[in-house]
Design a protein around this motif. Sequence first.
Motif, PDB file in Angstrom:
ATOM      1  N   ALA A  18      26.680  -0.783 -47.906  1.00  0.00           N
ATOM      2  CA  ALA A  18      25.823  -0.790 -46.716  1.00  0.00           C
ATOM      3  C   ALA A  18      26.599  -0.383 -45.475  1.00  0.00           C
ATOM      4  CB  ALA A  18      25.227  -2.188 -46.501  1.00  0.00           C
ATOM      5  N   ASP A  19      25.827   0.063 -44.472  1.00  0.00           N
ATOM      6  CA  ASP A  19      26.370   0.265 -43.125  1.00  0.00           C
ATOM      7  C   ASP A  19      26.012  -0.982 -42.303  1.00  0.00           C
ATOM      8  OD1 ASP A  19      26.881   2.799 -44.046  1.00  0.00           O
ATOM      9  OD2 ASP A  19      25.209   3.727 -42.954  1.00  0.00           O
ATOM     10  N   LEU A  20      26.874  -1.321 -41.368  1.00  0.00           N
ATOM     11  CA  LEU A  20      26.576  -2.469 -40.495  1.00  0.00           C
ATOM     12  C   LEU A  20      26.728  -2.019 -39.046  1.00  0.00           C
ATOM     13  CD1 LEU A  20      28.606  -3.788 -42.954  1.00  0.00           C
ATOM     14  CD2 LEU A  20      27.873  -5.831 -41.769  1.00  0.00           C
ATOM     15  N   LEU A  21      25.758  -2.371 -38.243  1.00  0.00           N
ATOM     16  CA  LEU A  21      25.860  -2.075 -36.813  1.00  0.00           C
ATOM     17  C   LEU A  21      26.091  -3.387 -36.055  1.00  0.00           C
ATOM     18  CD1 LEU A  21      25.688  -0.004 -34.489  1.00  0.00           C
ATOM     19  CD2 LEU A  21      23.204  -0.408 -34.429  1.00  0.00           C
ATOM     20  N   ILE A  22      27.156  -3.375 -35.261  1.00  0.00           N
ATOM     21  CA  ILE A  22      27.522  -4.564 -34.491  1.00  0.00           C
ATOM     22  C   ILE A  22      27.305  -4.270 -33.010  1.00  0.00           C
ATOM     23  CG2 ILE A  22      29.454  -6.040 -33.820  1.00  0.00           C
ATOM     24  CD1 ILE A  22      30.717  -5.498 -36.508  1.00  0.00           C
ATOM     25  N   GLU A  23      26.484  -5.083 -32.375  1.00  0.00           N
ATOM     26  CA  GLU A  23      26.261  -4.941 -30.929  1.00  0.00           C
ATOM     27  C   GLU A  23      26.244  -6.316 -30.293  1.00  0.00           C
ATOM     28  OE1 GLU A  23      22.630  -2.769 -30.325  1.00  0.00           O
ATOM     29  OE2 GLU A  23      23.574  -0.834 -30.777  1.00  0.00           O
ATOM     30  N   ASP A  24      26.882  -6.429 -29.144  1.00  0.00           N
ATOM     31  CA  ASP A  24      26.883  -7.693 -28.389  1.00  0.00           C
ATOM     32  C   ASP A  24      27.241  -8.899 -29.249  1.00  0.00           C
ATOM     33  OD1 ASP A  24      26.221  -6.469 -25.996  1.00  0.00           O
ATOM     34  OD2 ASP A  24      24.086  -6.469 -26.514  1.00  0.00           O
ATOM     35  N   GLY A  25      28.210  -8.712 -30.107  1.00  0.00           N
ATOM     36  CA  GLY A  25      28.717  -9.850 -30.877  1.00  0.00           C
ATOM     37  C   GLY A  25      27.882 -10.232 -32.084  1.00  0.00           C
ATOM     38  N   THR A  26      26.882  -9.417 -32.412  1.00  0.00           N
ATOM     39  CA  THR A  26      25.960  -9.780 -33.495  1.00  0.00           C
ATOM     40  C   THR A  26      25.798  -8.614 -34.470  1.00  0.00           C
ATOM     41  OG1 THR A  26      24.773 -11.130 -31.884  1.00  0.00           O
ATOM     42  CG2 THR A  26      23.604 -10.651 -33.912  1.00  0.00           C
ATOM     43  N   VAL A  27      25.540  -8.934 -35.729  1.00  0.00           N
ATOM     44  CA  VAL A  27      25.164  -7.897 -36.698  1.00  0.00           C
ATOM     45  C   VAL A  27      23.695  -7.586 -36.426  1.00  0.00           C
ATOM     46  CG1 VAL A  27      24.915  -7.317 -39.146  1.00  0.00           C
ATOM     47  CG2 VAL A  27      26.779  -8.838 -38.415  1.00  0.00           C
ATOM     48  N   VAL A  28      23.405  -6.381 -35.902  1.00  0.00           N
ATOM     49  CA  VAL A  28      22.018  -6.090 -35.522  1.00  0.00           C
ATOM     50  C   VAL A  28      21.289  -5.241 -36.565  1.00  0.00           C
ATOM     51  CG1 VAL A  28      22.314  -6.401 -33.032  1.00  0.00           C
ATOM     52  CG2 VAL A  28      22.711  -4.151 -34.031  1.00  0.00           C
ATOM     53  N   GLU A  29      22.047  -4.497 -37.355  1.00  0.00           N
ATOM     54  CA  GLU A  29      21.409  -3.720 -38.431  1.00  0.00           C
ATOM     55  C   GLU A  29      22.312  -3.720 -39.631  1.00  0.00           C
ATOM     56  OE1 GLU A  29      19.325   0.139 -38.030  1.00  0.00           O
ATOM     57  OE2 GLU A  29      19.753  -0.103 -35.884  1.00  0.00           O
ATOM     58  N   LEU A  30      21.685  -3.669 -40.799  1.00  0.00           N
ATOM     59  CA  LEU A  30      22.447  -3.647 -42.038  1.00  0.00           C
ATOM     60  C   LEU A  30      21.593  -2.904 -43.053  1.00  0.00           C
ATOM     61  CD1 LEU A  30      24.237  -6.821 -43.362  1.00  0.00           C
ATOM     62  CD2 LEU A  30      23.167  -5.254 -44.932  1.00  0.00           C
ATOM     63  N   GLY A  31      22.100  -1.800 -43.573  1.00  0.00           N
ATOM     64  CA  GLY A  31      21.247  -1.053 -44.493  1.00  0.00           C
ATOM     65  C   GLY A  31      21.949   0.163 -45.052  1.00  0.00           C
ATOM     66  N   ALA A  32      21.160   0.959 -45.797  1.00  0.00           N
ATOM     67  CA  ALA A  32      21.743   2.084 -46.533  1.00  0.00           C
ATOM     68  C   ALA A  32      22.258   3.181 -45.605  1.00  0.00           C
ATOM     69  CB  ALA A  32      20.712   2.643 -47.497  1.00  0.00           C
ATOM     70  N   SER A  33      21.518   3.520 -44.585  1.00  0.00           N
ATOM     71  CA  SER A  33      22.064   4.526 -43.668  1.00  0.00           C
ATOM     72  C   SER A  33      21.626   4.228 -42.238  1.00  0.00           C
ATOM     73  CB  SER A  33      21.670   5.940 -44.090  1.00  0.00           C
ATOM     74  OG  SER A  33      20.289   6.071 -44.048  1.00  0.00           O
TER      75      SER A  33
END
Length: 437
Positions: A18-33
């Motif tokens: 998975a890809d993980l997007l981190i913003e403002d100290g939080t995992v905001v997205e997690l998914g295939a792309s």
Amino acid sequence: MSESFLIAGATLPDGSRADLLIEDGTVVELGASVSATDATRVDADGLIALPGLVDLHTHLREPGYEQSETVLTGTRAAAAGGYTAVFAMANTSPVSDTAGVVEQVLSLGEAAGYATVRPIGAVTVGLGGEQLAELGAMAASRAQVRVFSDDGFCVSDPMLMRRALEYVKAFDGVIAQHAQEPRLTQGAQMNEGVLSGELGLAGWPAVAEESIIARDVLLAEHVGSRLHVCHVSTAGSVEVIRWAKSRGIRVTAEVTPHHLLLTEDLVRGYDARYKVNPPLRTRDDVEALREALVDGTIDIVATDHAPHPVEAKDTEWDAAANGMVGLESALSVVHAALVADGRLDWADVARVMSSKPAEIGSLAGYADGLVVGAPANLTLYDPEASRSFSTEDLAGKGVNSPYLGLELPGRVLHTFHQGRRTVADGTVVDVAEVARA
Ligand SMILES: NC(=O)N[C@@H](CC(=O)O)C(=O)O
């Protein structure tokens, strides 16, 4: 706004990618792309993304023993090892036995910025074993202490132990016992057995640990409270804890990485890097501890990171201090001891080194692991790397590692604490400089 990160192509503990997007100290997205144009991209191809590790047993040495470690250097060591939270043991000077001292340790951790520091409160005043410390005041303080321990010393008085267990029930606290019957270990230098006789070193019998654990699980049952057993080191202790759990007694237990890998045979060279409390034991003990971690009798791995100045170790065996540093090497040692042969998988590692220690210590934010909405505490680990462990791998003050010169698998490449990168490409980041930029 803090820096955003897109972690691309990581392998999650369950084996999915998975890809993980981190913003403002939080995992905001997690998914295939996941796409994000303004985020710093971290290529995690082939890397395992583990939730930030949590150490329930760290000696940070501050206040009082800053020549050994400070909160800053100890949490840098933590970050280097993939940790994002550590519980700081109370054997400081002054001892962490008042609301004032635990709040000081908490503040030092916040100022350092490398990991969440949760102070452990002493059970007895000055670790003296005679009078209960201000457990309630420490619990009600800003540090919100939930774990209490006289680690380094055993709460050997059964009445005090009973009172401590009773007292912490009011706020769901836990007593973390250093199980060592003092009368049975006076002058003890290494595991008691054939080898201690051969080497002429005073023996440290397994029963000194096992008898205290047996007493304490019965006390915990009697008062209906929570007991945690520090650094379990013998096969007999495992049996006692297994029995206690089968009775429904509220007991949890930890094992250190060194007790999962090393044996008493290392003492043959009288090299005090191998001197530790409790002592290294036999091959049979190591096997029982591994089995216990795999079957859940032992709940977690905790480092007992115990830095000492060179002069405290570079001396004859009897005079040397007990203790080993462990934060920087823990994940690789667990990998070597139990992941390499498939007895634990990465989801198990996430449990025994992150979510479960957080649960025992009442630390929020780790229960669900890496999910959308969780605080961005994580580490990216390269399981294919391998290295001859050296002082270059140590990020704290202590160089008293038993692994120097040993080939260890894996390597922590990036660590994120509350969305901020504390380790980048295997190097500890100067977080104060990043904050200033
Ligand atoms: N685990 C160790 O070997 N040492 C600990 C305390 C102790 O348990 O003696 C330390 O504070 O150095």
